[in-house]
Design an enzyme around this catalytic site. Structure first.
Site, PDB file in Angstrom:
ATOM      1  N   ASP A  56       0.850  -1.194   0.000  1.00 49.43           N
ATOM      2  CA  ASP A  56       0.000   0.000   0.000  1.00 49.43           C
ATOM      3  C   ASP A  56       0.886   1.245   0.000  1.00 49.43           C
ATOM      4  O   ASP A  56       2.107   1.141   0.092  1.00 49.43           O
ATOM      5  CB  ASP A  56      -0.973  -0.001   1.192  1.00 49.43           C
ATOM      6  CG  ASP A  56      -0.253  -0.191   2.518  1.00 49.43           C
ATOM      7  OD1 ASP A  56       0.869   0.331   2.662  1.00 49.43           O
ATOM      8  OD2 ASP A  56      -0.807  -0.856   3.403  1.00 49.43           O
ATOM      9  N   ASP A  62       1.620   5.218   1.425  1.00 49.58           N
ATOM     10  CA  ASP A  62       1.388   6.270   2.403  1.00 49.58           C
ATOM     11  C   ASP A  62       1.973   7.558   1.838  1.00 49.58           C
ATOM     12  O   ASP A  62       3.052   7.548   1.244  1.00 49.58           O
ATOM     13  CB  ASP A  62       2.084   5.931   3.723  1.00 49.58           C
ATOM     14  CG  ASP A  62       1.661   4.569   4.248  1.00 49.58           C
ATOM     15  OD1 ASP A  62       0.488   4.435   4.632  1.00 49.58           O
ATOM     16  OD2 ASP A  62       2.491   3.643   4.224  1.00 49.58           O
ATOM     17  N   ASP A 121       9.042   5.880  12.997  1.00 49.44           N
ATOM     18  CA  ASP A 121       9.650   4.859  13.851  1.00 49.44           C
ATOM     19  C   ASP A 121      11.073   4.479  13.413  1.00 49.44           C
ATOM     20  O   ASP A 121      12.052   4.843  14.043  1.00 49.44           O
ATOM     21  CB  ASP A 121       8.740   3.631  14.007  1.00 49.44           C
ATOM     22  CG  ASP A 121       8.168   3.111  12.690  1.00 49.44           C
ATOM     23  OD1 ASP A 121       8.585   3.591  11.621  1.00 49.44           O
ATOM     24  OD2 ASP A 121       7.316   2.193  12.729  1.00 49.44           O
TER      25      ASP A 121
HETATM   26  P1  ATP Z   1       3.640  -1.729   5.641  1.00 48.76           P
HETATM   27  O1  ATP Z   1       4.389  -2.343   4.538  1.00 48.76           O
HETATM   28  O2  ATP Z   1       3.266  -2.692   6.702  1.00 48.76           O
HETATM   29  O3  ATP Z   1       2.505  -0.842   5.229  1.00 48.76           O
HETATM   30  P2  ATP Z   1       4.728   0.751   6.554  1.00 48.76           P
HETATM   31  O4  ATP Z   1       6.120   1.127   6.952  1.00 48.76           O
HETATM   32  O5  ATP Z   1       4.152   1.475   5.389  1.00 48.76           O
HETATM   33  O6  ATP Z   1       4.723  -0.809   6.356  1.00 48.76           O
HETATM   34  P3  ATP Z   1       2.454   1.667   8.016  1.00 48.76           P
HETATM   35  O7  ATP Z   1       1.856   1.077   9.240  1.00 48.76           O
HETATM   36  O8  ATP Z   1       1.698   1.683   6.758  1.00 48.76           O
HETATM   37  O9  ATP Z   1       3.851   0.944   7.837  1.00 48.76           O
HETATM   38  O10 ATP Z   1       2.880   3.151   8.415  1.00 48.76           O
HETATM   39  C1  ATP Z   1       3.363   4.072   7.446  1.00 48.76           C
HETATM   40  C2  ATP Z   1       4.510   4.888   8.017  1.00 48.76           C
HETATM   41  O11 ATP Z   1       4.044   5.643   9.146  1.00 48.76           O
HETATM   42  C3  ATP Z   1       5.652   4.057   8.569  1.00 48.76           C
HETATM   43  O12 ATP Z   1       6.557   3.692   7.571  1.00 48.76           O
HETATM   44  C4  ATP Z   1       6.261   4.990   9.576  1.00 48.76           C
HETATM   45  O13 ATP Z   1       7.048   5.963   8.948  1.00 48.76           O
HETATM   46  C5  ATP Z   1       5.047   5.696  10.153  1.00 48.76           C
HETATM   47  N1  ATP Z   1       4.523   5.012  11.351  1.00 48.76           N
HETATM   48  C6  ATP Z   1       3.522   4.104  11.402  1.00 48.76           C
HETATM   49  N2  ATP Z   1       3.289   3.682  12.639  1.00 48.76           N
HETATM   50  C7  ATP Z   1       4.165   4.347  13.428  1.00 48.76           C
HETATM   51  C8  ATP Z   1       4.425   4.367  14.831  1.00 48.76           C
HETATM   52  N3  ATP Z   1       3.736   3.596  15.664  1.00 48.76           N
HETATM   53  N4  ATP Z   1       5.389   5.208  15.275  1.00 48.76           N
HETATM   54  C9  ATP Z   1       6.083   5.990  14.424  1.00 48.76           C
HETATM   55  N5  ATP Z   1       5.893   6.006  13.104  1.00 48.76           N
HETATM   56  C10 ATP Z   1       4.949   5.207  12.598  1.00 48.76           C
HETATM   57 MG    MG Z   2       2.144   1.297   4.654  1.00 53.23          MG
END
Ligand code: ATP
Ligand code: MG
Length: 459
Positions: A76, A78, A160
Site C-alpha cells: 500500500d 502512504d 519509527d
Molecule cells: P507496511 O508495509 O506494513 O505498510 P509501513 O512502513 O508502510 O509498512 P504503516 O503502518 O503503513 O507501515 O505506516 C506508514 C509509516 O508511518 C511508517 O513507515 C512509519 O514511517 C510511520 N509510522 C507508522 N506507525 C508508526 C508508529 N507507531 N510510530 C512511528 N511512526 C509510525
Molecule cells: Mg504502509
C-alpha cells in the site's frame, strides 16, 4: 561534521532538541536510486499530483518508498503532505477523515486506500510532556494523541525506523533521507530514530512493528534498538485491546507469520497478545499446531489466497483451549460440556488482551466445536456437516491438526475423498462406516488417539 552529529544526538537524547536536526539531511537524485515510477500505483500518483498541483508539498513515504528501494512492489502507499487533514479532505471527494489519537485521511479508489497524513511536528523524542490537547502523553510515557503539525524534517524524525523515514518526491524524482535510512536499508537493519527506550515508551506497538518488519524484510534489529525490547515488552499490556487486535492481524497476515511468531516468542512479546496461549505453552502444551497453521497461512498468502482472522485466532488459541478443556475433563466434566465451557473461558480471557470482534469469535467457536463433530459421520450427519457454513474452515483446521501430528491421519483424507466423489460413492463411503468395517473406525476403537474428540464414541 562527526562532532556536529554527536552533539545533535546528545542533545536529542537529553531531551532538549525540540526542533534541532538530529541527522544530516540528504537528497538522493533520480540517477542515484532505483525507485521506478512504474511501481507506484495510479491512485497514489494521482493523489501526489493533485496535492502538488494545488500548491502543497506531497511525498511518498514509509513502506512505499522502502519496499520499492528493495525492489518489491509495495502493498500500500502512504503519503505525507503539508496540507491539513481538512485541506486534503476538501481536495478529494472520495476521502474520509479518520482517527483521533492520530488524525489522517483515507482517499479511496475502489479497494485501494491511500493513506495521507499531514507532517507531524514535535519530533524530539520523548521531550514534550506538555499536556496540550493536540499532543498528550500518559503515565507510562505513551503518546495518547499526536496531532501537532510540523515540517517535513520534524515529520521524518517522529517516524519509527530510519528505513521508514524516506520521502520520494514525484515532481523531481528525488529521495529525501533525514535519518540515514538509505544506509540502514543497505545494511538491512532496523534502527529506531532517536532513543529506543523513549520511542518504545511513547508507543509500545513499535516493538511489535520491529518484529514484524524484521520478519517481513529479513532485516536484523540493530543492537541498540533490540536491547530494550524484552524488558519493555509488558508495556504492551497498556495498549487498548482493539488496537492490539489490529496489530495481531498485521503480524500474521503479511505472509511471514511463522518467522514473526518465532521472533515474538524470542522477544517475550507474545505474552501480551496471547497470554493464555503462552501460559499453556509454558505448562507443556505444544505449539505444533500454531506453527503448522502459520506455515499454511504463509503459503496461502504467497499464492494470493485469502486468510481469515477467525482461522488464525482459532489456531493461536488452540493450546489454551486444549489446556482448559483437558483440565475440565480431568475434573470429570463430559467432553462436550467441557469443550463448551472451555471455549467461553478462553475467549473471555482473550478479549481482555486483544479484542475479537463478534463476527470473528462466532466462526472461531464453530471451528472448534466442529472438531468434535467431524469424526461422527454416520447416517445423515456427513451431509448435514457439509452444509454447515463453517464446514470448510473446520475441515481445513482438521487437516492442520493432522499435519501437526496431533491426530493420526485418516479422518482428513476421508473428508477430502467424501467431498470429491459423487453421490453413489458417498453412499458407499457412509455404508462402509456404518458396517463398522472402515479402517478408520476399527483403528479408533482399538487404539483411541490422545485427542478427546476422537475418544468419544461415535454414536
Ligand atoms: P507496511 O508495509 O506494513 O505498510 P509501513 O512502513 O508502510 O509498512 P504503516 O503502518 O503503513 O507501515 O505506516 C506508514 C509509516 O508511518 C511508517 O513507515 C512509519 O514511517 C510511520 N509510522 C507508522 N506507525 C508508526 C508508529 N507507531 N510510530 C512511528 N511512526 C509510525
Ligand atoms: Mg504502509
Amino acid at each position: 561534521m562527526l562532532n556536529q552529529i554527536k552533539k545533535t544526538v546528545r542533545s536529542l537524547m537529553s531531551g532538549k532538541s525540540r526542533k534541532a536536526p538530529v541527522y544530516q539531511r540528504r537528497e538522493i537524485p533520480r540517477e542515484q536510486h532505483t525507485v521506478s515510477r512504474s511501481f507506484i500505483s495510479e491512485p497514489a500518483k494521482k493523489v501526489l499530483n493533485r496535492l502538488n498541483n494545488a500548491g502543497y508539498e506531497a511525498y511518498l513515504v514509509g513502506g512505499g518508498v522502502r519496499d520499492i528501494l528493495r525492489g518489491e512492489r509495495p502493498k500500500d502507499f502512504d503519503i505525507a503532505t503539508d496540507a491539513t487533514p481538512e485541506e486534503i479532505h476538501d481536495l478529494f471527494r472520495n476521502s474520509r477523515l479518520i482517527g483521533r489519537r492520530f488524525r489522517i485521511v483515507h482517499v479511496l479508489f475502489g479497494r485501494e486506500v491511500i493513506e495521507v497524513t499531514t507532517f507531524r511536528g514535535n519530533a524530539a523524542t520523548g521531550v514534550d510532556s506538555e499536556e496540550d490537547d493536540d499532543r498528550k502523553t500518559g503515565e507510562h510515557g505513551q503518546l495518547l494523541r499526536d496531532n501537532v503539525y510540523g515540517n517535513q524534517e520534524e515529520d521524518a524524525l517522529r517516524r519509527d525506523f530510519t528505513v521508514n523515514a524516506l520521502y520520494y518526491c514525484i515532481r523531481d524524482f528525488t529521495i529525501v533521507d533525514y535519518a540515514n535510512g538509505i544506509d540502514d536499508l543497505n545494511k538491512k537493519q532496523l534502527r529506531l530514530i532517536g532513543d529506543p527506550e523513549t520511542r518504545y515508551r511513547e508507543d509500545p506497538v513499535r516493538m511489535l512493528r520491529a518484529v514484524r518488519f524484521a520478519a517481513k524484510l529479513g532485516f536484523t534489529i540493530e543492537p541498540g534498538t533490540e536491547k530494550p525490547i524484552r524488558e519493555l515488552a509488558p508495556l504492551l499490556n497498556h495498549i487498548p485491546a482493539a488496537r492490539l487486535f489490529e496489530e495481531v492481524l498485521k503480524l500474521f497476515s503479511a505472509g511471514y507469520g511463522e518467522a514473526t511468531y518465532r521472533l515474538l516468542r524470542q522477544y517475550g512479546l507474545l505474552a501480551s497478545l496471547f497470554p493464555e496461549t503462552v501460559k499453556a505453552l509454558d505448562e507443556g502444551q505444544s505449539d505444533a499446531l500454531i506453527l503448522q497453521a502459520l506455515r499454511n497461512t504463509d503459503l496461502r498468502i504467497s499464492q494470493g489466497k485469502s486468510v481469515t482472522p477467525y482461522f488464525l485466532y482459532a489456531a493461536m488459541l488452540w493450546p489454551a483451549l486444549q489446556a482448559e478443556w483437558q483440565r475440565r475433563q480431568d475434573n470429570g466434566e463430559p467432553a462436550v460440556q467441557a469443550l463448551h465451557l472451555a471455549i467461553g473461558k478462553v475467549i473471555g480471557r482473550q478479549v481482555q488482551a486483544t479484542s475479537i470482534p463478534k463476527r470473528f469469535s462466532g466462526p472461531m467457536k464453530e471451528i472448534w466445536e466442529l472438531q468434535l463433530r467431524l469424526p461422527r459421520r454416520q447416517g445423515k450427519r456427513a451431509h448435514s456437516l457439509m452444509e454447515h457454513p463453517r464446514f470448510r474452515a473446520a475441515y481445513d483446521f482438521l487437516l492442520v491438526r493432522e499435519s501437526a501430528g496431533e491426530l493420526e491421519p485418516g479422518l482428513g483424507q476421508w473428508w477430502t475423498d467424501f467431498q470429491a466423489v459423487d453421490e453413489r460413492r458417498r453412499e458407499q463411503m457412509l455404508s462402509d462406516l456404518g458396517s463398522g468395517t472402515a479402517p478408520n473406525k476399527r483403528r479408533r476403537r482399538r487404539k483411541p488417539t490422545s485427542h478427546p474428540a476422537d475418544r468419544r464414541n461415535s454414536g
